[in-house]
Design an enzyme around this catalytic site. Structure first.
Site, PDB file in Angstrom:
ATOM      1  N   LYS A 189       0.876  -1.179   0.000  1.00 30.34           N
ATOM      2  CA  LYS A 189       0.000   0.000   0.000  1.00 30.34           C
ATOM      3  C   LYS A 189       0.910   1.225   0.000  1.00 30.34           C
ATOM      4  O   LYS A 189       1.437   1.622   1.030  1.00 30.34           O
ATOM      5  CB  LYS A 189      -0.897  -0.015   1.260  1.00 30.34           C
ATOM      6  CG  LYS A 189      -2.228   0.715   1.129  1.00 30.34           C
ATOM      7  CD  LYS A 189      -2.134   2.204   0.880  1.00 30.34           C
ATOM      8  CE  LYS A 189      -1.797   2.986   2.124  1.00 30.34           C
ATOM      9  NZ  LYS A 189      -1.562   4.436   1.820  1.00 30.34           N
ATOM     10  N   GLY A 250       3.305   3.870  13.689  1.00 29.57           N
ATOM     11  CA  GLY A 250       4.149   2.681  13.860  1.00 29.57           C
ATOM     12  C   GLY A 250       3.857   1.971  15.164  1.00 29.57           C
ATOM     13  O   GLY A 250       3.819   0.739  15.234  1.00 29.57           O
ATOM     14  N   GLU A 267      10.059   1.334  10.664  1.00 27.35           N
ATOM     15  CA  GLU A 267      11.063   2.389  10.434  1.00 27.35           C
ATOM     16  C   GLU A 267      10.359   3.723  10.607  1.00 27.35           C
ATOM     17  O   GLU A 267       9.554   4.115   9.753  1.00 27.35           O
ATOM     18  CB  GLU A 267      11.653   2.271   9.030  1.00 27.35           C
ATOM     19  CG  GLU A 267      12.373   0.967   8.755  1.00 27.35           C
ATOM     20  CD  GLU A 267      13.545   0.711   9.689  1.00 27.35           C
ATOM     21  OE1 GLU A 267      14.006   1.659  10.358  1.00 27.35           O
ATOM     22  OE2 GLU A 267      13.991  -0.440   9.759  1.00 27.35           O
ATOM     23  N   CYS A 301      13.456  10.933   6.809  1.00 26.81           N
ATOM     24  CA  CYS A 301      13.483  10.501   8.205  1.00 26.81           C
ATOM     25  C   CYS A 301      14.887  10.662   8.763  1.00 26.81           C
ATOM     26  O   CYS A 301      15.075  10.721   9.967  1.00 26.81           O
ATOM     27  CB  CYS A 301      12.960   9.079   8.350  1.00 26.81           C
ATOM     28  SG  CYS A 301      13.861   7.903   7.386  1.00 26.81           S
ATOM     29  N   GLU A 412       9.935  16.076  16.090  1.00 32.75           N
ATOM     30  CA  GLU A 412      10.354  15.931  14.688  1.00 32.75           C
ATOM     31  C   GLU A 412       9.583  16.938  13.838  1.00 32.75           C
ATOM     32  O   GLU A 412       8.354  17.013  13.913  1.00 32.75           O
ATOM     33  CB  GLU A 412      10.066  14.511  14.184  1.00 32.75           C
ATOM     34  CG  GLU A 412      10.505  14.333  12.742  1.00 32.75           C
ATOM     35  CD  GLU A 412      10.224  12.944  12.166  1.00 32.75           C
ATOM     36  OE1 GLU A 412       9.212  12.332  12.559  1.00 32.75           O
ATOM     37  OE2 GLU A 412      11.013  12.489  11.321  1.00 32.75           O
TER      38      GLU A 412
END
Ligand code: UN1
Length: 539
Positions: A189, A250, A267, A301, A412
């Site tokens: 996906k 995640g 990840e 990332c 982040e």
């Protein structure tokens, strides 16, 4: 696959219209689903793709097709599976420029980086095509006579792969290629913001002649089609999930995998530190920090978050760094090869980028040296070369005198933002670098072997560079992080094979009798060791 006229952005190309999803080797017929448009972030009137959104039933169909294909694919000799990967690599080489340009058009990444990203997929194929001729197990000596022990790897089954928009070719290649080389089948996906380039990439796997159902692709948003795919873990239709995206999502995927006793590959985000010591080559470090923080518009990332400067060189460094950041060339990547970065990928990233100033404002000490804003007609920097009205462009942000405890140093920001923290020595620098919950990549600029040694030994991140950027991991090294950046699984190189196989061990007894391990043991009887004490000097 069909293309239609694209009046809003004809100069960029036509619109890819997908009727359905890639399931069992066929593009499925339309099911009247909601359709999603992906647009060129450099010019929003340009519609790159128009795709359907997969329903729960369609996602289930894809998992069932993968399960059916798995029955034969797992029995296909691994070297033959490697030959399919070789074909994927060859086709990627042939289509490198085309794929790179589609990638750039759909997500706004500079062409040089888009080509690098496709190259990363080519490198991955090169690595795994020959892994089909290794995929080694071991022979292990037995404690019993006429008995042999061996280990070999077995594939897991159906792998659900969910990927983000910022690396729409390289990161999926890290998952699809090793997964199928190991004998698994996949349901992928991709991100709805990078769906046309995903289909162009999927096309390579179709053209490589893989059997139907080995690679299935379902399109749609994460919150709908992605969620349906995760639901398939609970339904027993998926044996492995691999996800690249936010820490928050995640964690949720990890919970579902965990309650099904599966090991997911996760990840996730990062707030990656770069240390610059007083003995570093300052000009080199400045260029490294510029690319780490602002290259790809900070949307990796592995992008730089916290820039940790030794106080002795901080003023000099900051002066050069800010001057260079002010002078960056930002613009439309389809028509300007020499830009540092293009537009942000979506409006959502622009919004969260602009909102982070409010988080920075909570810091008592932080000083804003460069306040990033949305580029419009009036405020475009000198070298800007895009359409400010139609594109999602922003200027970079730099905050100085930040403290590691500040919320902005812990958050982040998926955009071109660097927060500077000043420190007095290497110990404080490393403690600061380790001072967030994340631990993906990291970097240090130093020419002192003692600093380098301490850094390698004590840094908490999963990946480090010495005298280079926080990003740019090579395709055959283990990629992954610690803490909030992932669950410890690794992608790429030989290490990812553990994520897509399980070890199986076999005991083969040719003795013709019943031998029992740990019970029918042969011991070394020996005698007593001789007395050597007269040789030992008296105390
Ligand atoms: C990502 O941002 O999800 O090391 C992957 C790098 C790239 C991969 C980044 N090779 O920056």
């Amino acid at each position: 696959m069909e293309f239609k006229d694209n009046p809003g952005g004809a100069k960029y190309g036509r619109t890819l219209v997908m009727a359905g999803h890639l399931i069992d080797g066929q593009i499925t017929s339309p099911k009247g689903a909601k359709r999603i448009k992906s647009t060129n972030p450099a010019f929003l009137d340009d519609v790159v793709g128009e795709f359907p959104e997969a329903s729960a039933a369609e996602v289930e169909d894809a998992c069932k097709a993968a399960a059916k294909a798995f029955k034969q694919w797992r029995l296909t000799p691994a070297p033959v599976r490697g030959e399919f990967i070789a074909k994927v690599g060859q086709l990627l080489r042939e289509k490198k420029e085309e794929l790179s340009r589609i990638l750039t058009r759909e997500i706004g990444k500079p062409l040089r980086e888009a080509r690098g990203e496709v190259q990363e997929a080519i490198d991955t194929a090169a690595f795994f095509q020959s892994e089909g001729r290794r995929l080694y197990g071991q022979t292990v000596p037995s404690e019993l006579r006429n008995k042999e022990l061996e280990t070999f790897r077995k594939p897991l089954g159906v792998c659900a792969l969910i990927t983000a928009s910022n690396f729409p070719v390289a990161v999926p290649s890290w998952k699809i290629i090793p997964a199928i080389l190991c004998g698994n089948t996949v349901v992928w996906k991709p991100s709805q913001d990078a769906q046309a380039v995903a289909m162009a990439f999927a096309n390579i796997f179709i053209a490589a002649g893989l059997p139907a159902g080995v690679v299935n692709v379902v399109f749609g948003r994460g919150s709908t089609s992605g969620q349906y795919l995760v639901d398939c873990i609970d339904k027993g239709l998926v044996q492995k999930v691999s996800f690249t995206g936010s820490t928050e999502i995640g964690m949720r995927i990890g919970e579902v995998a965990g309650r099904n006793l599966q090991i997911p590959s996760l990840e996730l985000g990062g707030k990656n530190p770069m240390i610059v010591m007083d003995d570093a080559d300052i000009d080199l470090a400045v260029t490294g920090a510029i690319f780490s923080g602002f290259g790809t518009g900070g949307q990796r990332c592995t992008s730089l978050g916290n820039l940790i400067l030794h106080e002795k060189i901080a003023d000099k460094f900051v002066e050069k760094f800010v001057a260079m950041a002010k002078d960056l060339k930002i613009g439309d990547p389809s028509y300007n090869e020499d830009i540092t970065y293009g537009p942000l990928i979506t409006q959502k990233f622009v919004d969260s980028y602009l909102e982070h100033h409010a988080i920075a404002a909570k810091s008592v000490t932080a000083k804003c040296l460069l306040k990033g804003e949305r580029i419009n007609k009036g405020n475009a920097p000198a070298k800007f070369c895009g359409d400010a009205e139609k594109g999602l462009y922003v200027t970079p942000t730099i905050y100085d005198h930040v403290k590691i405890g500040d919320e902005i140093a812990q958050t982040e920001v998926f955009g071109p933002t660097v927060t500077i923290i000043r420190v007095k020595d290497i110990d404080e620098a490393i403690a600061t670098a380790n001072g967030t919950k994340y631990g993906l990549s990291s970097a240090i600029y130093t020419n002192d072997p003692k600093n380098r040694h301490k850094f390698k030994r004590d840094i908490g991140a999963g990946m480090s560079s010495i005298n280079n950027t926080t990003n740019g991991a090579e395709a055959h090294l283990p990629f992954g992080g610690t803490g909030w950046s992932g669950n410890g699984t690794r992608e790429s190189g030989i290490w990812v094979i553990d994520a897509y196989t399980r070890w199986h061990c076999v005991n083969i007894d040719d003795s013709g009798g019943l031998q029992l391990a740990q019970m029918d043991v042969e011991e070394a009887k020996g005698t007593q060791a001789g007395d050597m004490s007269p040789l030992v000097p008296k105390g």
